[in-house]
Design a protein around this motif. Structure first.
Motif, PDB file in Angstrom:
ATOM      1  N   GLU A  57     -37.389  20.486  70.843  1.00  0.00           N
ATOM      2  CA  GLU A  57     -38.706  20.524  71.487  1.00  0.00           C
ATOM      3  C   GLU A  57     -38.720  19.823  72.847  1.00  0.00           C
ATOM      4  OE1 GLU A  57     -39.595  22.167  67.640  1.00  0.00           O
ATOM      5  OE2 GLU A  57     -38.313  20.511  68.283  1.00  0.00           O
ATOM      6  N   PRO A  58     -38.004  18.691  73.039  1.00  0.00           N
ATOM      7  CA  PRO A  58     -37.993  18.088  74.373  1.00  0.00           C
ATOM      8  C   PRO A  58     -37.380  18.990  75.445  1.00  0.00           C
ATOM      9  CG  PRO A  58     -37.278  16.500  72.730  1.00  0.00           C
ATOM     10  CD  PRO A  58     -37.330  17.830  72.045  1.00  0.00           C
ATOM     11  N   PHE A  59     -36.671  20.027  75.011  1.00  0.00           N
ATOM     12  CA  PHE A  59     -36.038  20.953  75.954  1.00  0.00           C
ATOM     13  C   PHE A  59     -36.737  22.314  75.974  1.00  0.00           C
ATOM     14  CE2 PHE A  59     -32.979  17.899  74.327  1.00  0.00           C
ATOM     15  CZ  PHE A  59     -32.512  17.333  75.505  1.00  0.00           C
ATOM     16  N   ASP A  64     -34.847  25.023  64.917  1.00  0.00           N
ATOM     17  CA  ASP A  64     -34.659  25.835  63.714  1.00  0.00           C
ATOM     18  C   ASP A  64     -34.868  24.953  62.476  1.00  0.00           C
ATOM     19  OD1 ASP A  64     -33.317  27.205  61.464  1.00  0.00           O
ATOM     20  OD2 ASP A  64     -32.580  28.581  62.994  1.00  0.00           O
ATOM     21  N   PRO A  65     -35.670  25.372  61.505  1.00  0.00           N
ATOM     22  CA  PRO A  65     -35.933  24.538  60.325  1.00  0.00           C
ATOM     23  C   PRO A  65     -34.711  24.310  59.455  1.00  0.00           C
ATOM     24  CG  PRO A  65     -36.882  26.727  60.046  1.00  0.00           C
ATOM     25  CD  PRO A  65     -36.441  26.637  61.471  1.00  0.00           C
ATOM     26  N   ARG A  66     -33.633  25.054  59.683  1.00  0.00           N
ATOM     27  CA  ARG A  66     -32.431  24.896  58.866  1.00  0.00           C
ATOM     28  C   ARG A  66     -31.506  23.791  59.357  1.00  0.00           C
ATOM     29  NH1 ARG A  66     -30.799  31.147  59.252  1.00  0.00           N
ATOM     30  NH2 ARG A  66     -31.495  30.654  61.376  1.00  0.00           N
ATOM     31  N   VAL A  67     -31.804  23.192  60.502  1.00  0.00           N
ATOM     32  CA  VAL A  67     -30.917  22.166  61.028  1.00  0.00           C
ATOM     33  C   VAL A  67     -31.151  20.838  60.323  1.00  0.00           C
ATOM     34  CG1 VAL A  67     -31.005  23.325  63.275  1.00  0.00           C
ATOM     35  CG2 VAL A  67     -32.412  21.277  62.889  1.00  0.00           C
ATOM     36  N   THR A  68     -30.212  19.923  60.521  1.00  0.00           N
ATOM     37  CA  THR A  68     -30.361  18.544  60.062  1.00  0.00           C
ATOM     38  C   THR A  68     -30.634  17.690  61.289  1.00  0.00           C
ATOM     39  OG1 THR A  68     -28.778  18.924  58.267  1.00  0.00           O
ATOM     40  CG2 THR A  68     -29.268  16.635  58.841  1.00  0.00           C
ATOM     41  N   PRO A  69     -31.881  17.338  61.558  1.00  0.00           N
ATOM     42  CA  PRO A  69     -32.201  16.691  62.830  1.00  0.00           C
ATOM     43  C   PRO A  69     -31.629  15.277  62.948  1.00  0.00           C
ATOM     44  CG  PRO A  69     -34.131  16.756  61.414  1.00  0.00           C
ATOM     45  CD  PRO A  69     -33.074  17.573  60.737  1.00  0.00           C
ATOM     46  N   VAL A  70     -31.131  14.994  64.119  1.00  0.00           N
ATOM     47  CA  VAL A  70     -30.641  13.653  64.399  1.00  0.00           C
ATOM     48  C   VAL A  70     -31.828  12.692  64.432  1.00  0.00           C
ATOM     49  CG1 VAL A  70     -30.848  13.835  66.919  1.00  0.00           C
ATOM     50  CG2 VAL A  70     -29.077  12.369  65.923  1.00  0.00           C
ATOM     51  N   HIS A  71     -31.575  11.420  64.178  1.00  0.00           N
ATOM     52  CA  HIS A  71     -32.651  10.433  64.194  1.00  0.00           C
ATOM     53  C   HIS A  71     -33.314  10.415  65.574  1.00  0.00           C
ATOM     54  CE1 HIS A  71     -34.769   6.589  63.932  1.00  0.00           C
ATOM     55  NE2 HIS A  71     -34.542   6.605  62.632  1.00  0.00           N
ATOM     56  N   GLU A  72     -34.636  10.400  65.585  1.00  0.00           N
ATOM     57  CA  GLU A  72     -35.394  10.468  66.836  1.00  0.00           C
ATOM     58  C   GLU A  72     -35.005   9.361  67.804  1.00  0.00           C
ATOM     59  OE1 GLU A  72     -40.085  10.397  68.324  1.00  0.00           O
ATOM     60  OE2 GLU A  72     -39.569  10.128  66.209  1.00  0.00           O
ATOM     61  N   ARG A  73     -34.806   8.151  67.303  1.00  0.00           N
ATOM     62  CA  ARG A  73     -34.486   7.023  68.185  1.00  0.00           C
ATOM     63  C   ARG A  73     -33.113   7.193  68.821  1.00  0.00           C
ATOM     64  NH1 ARG A  73     -35.094   0.988  65.926  1.00  0.00           N
ATOM     65  NH2 ARG A  73     -32.981   1.292  65.158  1.00  0.00           N
ATOM     66  N   ARG A  74     -32.175   7.724  68.021  1.00  0.00           N
ATOM     67  CA  ARG A  74     -30.849   7.951  68.598  1.00  0.00           C
ATOM     68  C   ARG A  74     -30.925   9.000  69.704  1.00  0.00           C
ATOM     69  NH1 ARG A  74     -25.034  10.090  66.078  1.00  0.00           N
ATOM     70  NH2 ARG A  74     -24.160  10.445  68.154  1.00  0.00           N
ATOM     71  N   GLN A  75     -31.623  10.101  69.472  1.00  0.00           N
ATOM     72  CA  GLN A  75     -31.699  11.138  70.494  1.00  0.00           C
ATOM     73  C   GLN A  75     -32.368  10.605  71.762  1.00  0.00           C
ATOM     74  OE1 GLN A  75     -32.528  15.165  69.354  1.00  0.00           O
ATOM     75  NE2 GLN A  75     -33.668  15.595  71.226  1.00  0.00           N
ATOM     76  N   MET A 104     -25.152  16.765  76.235  1.00  0.00           N
ATOM     77  CA  MET A 104     -24.791  16.930  77.644  1.00  0.00           C
ATOM     78  C   MET A 104     -25.187  18.320  78.134  1.00  0.00           C
ATOM     79  SD  MET A 104     -21.085  15.072  77.255  1.00  0.00           S
ATOM     80  CE  MET A 104     -20.407  15.374  78.877  1.00  0.00           C
ATOM     81  N   THR A 105     -24.955  19.318  77.304  1.00  0.00           N
ATOM     82  CA  THR A 105     -25.298  20.696  77.660  1.00  0.00           C
ATOM     83  C   THR A 105     -26.795  20.870  77.818  1.00  0.00           C
ATOM     84  OG1 THR A 105     -23.338  21.587  76.550  1.00  0.00           O
ATOM     85  CG2 THR A 105     -25.208  23.079  76.844  1.00  0.00           C
ATOM     86  N   LEU A 106     -27.568  20.351  76.883  1.00  0.00           N
ATOM     87  CA  LEU A 106     -29.024  20.483  76.963  1.00  0.00           C
ATOM     88  C   LEU A 106     -29.566  19.829  78.227  1.00  0.00           C
ATOM     89  CD1 LEU A 106     -29.866  19.780  73.216  1.00  0.00           C
ATOM     90  CD2 LEU A 106     -30.131  21.974  74.401  1.00  0.00           C
TER      91      LEU A 106
END
Length: 212
Positions: A57-59, A64-75, A104-106
């Motif tokens: 969303e920041p990009f 995708d709901p199937r992903v395992t999201p990284v911790h918000e603070r780490r991102q 880096m790509t994003l």
């Protein structure tokens, strides 16, 4: 040297061990976004490590709901670091691994294939498997077998340049050739036995970090 990303202690130790074997002094940074710039003052170079999947969303993209999201603070922490280096210290050497490469790509305006089984029939070859890569650019003399573990892939590298790919066409490495060392690899060099694509990448980071 700095290893960024501490969600899994064992994995972090693998990166720290690789930096030490390459001749650097590893420092693990806790993901504290407000301290990110101050933390950089301790560092000659950075390893952005692997981890879970970025939230898009920041990009401007729906995750995708199937992903395992990284911790918000780490991102947030890693985004702060990448943005600061781009604006204020583009020559600080960076090695991005798996998630690190994707971040880096994003930030370079690129996009991800969020769920590889949708688009890549050979996706299983990239989940905890060894496979060959073909290299160009700064990696042109480093072809060999790498160890990968990812269910996402770079679809468009944005302003970065592709410098390695797998036989099935999956993008395996990207770089910014205008910077001293700004290299992202989709594989895990800390777990890759092939020296040119494993420990040699950490040695290159250490050398680049020691350059005037």
């Amino acid at each position: 040297m700095t290893v960024n990303g501490v969600e899994r202690a064992v994995a972090s130790l693998a990166y720290a061990d690789a930096v030490e074997r390459a001749g650097g002094t590893p420092i693990v940074l806790p993901p504290e976004p407000k301290l990110a710039v101050d933390q950089l003052a301790l560092c000659d170079g950075l390893v952005l490590t692997g981890g879970d999947d970025p939230v898009l969303e920041p990009f401007g993209v729906t995750t995708d709901p199937r992903v395992t999201p990284v911790h918000e603070r780490r991102q947030c922490h890693e985004s702060t670091i990448i943005d600061h280096l781009r604006r204020h210290d583009p020559d600080r050497p960076v090695l991005g691994v798996c998630l690190g490469m994707q971040m880096m790509t994003l930030h370079a305006g690129g996009t991800l294939e969020q769920y590889m089984p949708d688009a890549c029939p050979t996706h299983a070859q990239h989940w905890d498997q060894d496979h060959p890569v073909s290299c160009t650019g700064s990696l042109q003399d480093a072809e060999g077998i790498v160890h990968s573990r990812h269910k996402q892939a770079v679809a468009d590298p944005g302003s970065l340049v592709v410098c390695a790919s797998a036989p099935d066409g999956v993008i395996e490495a990207v770089e910014d050739r205008s910077r001293r060392m700004y290299l992202g690899v989709q594989w895990h060099p800390e777990r890759t036995e092939s020296e040119p694509l494993g420990i040699a990448l950490f040695r290159r980071l250490v050398r680049s970090s020691s350059s005037e």
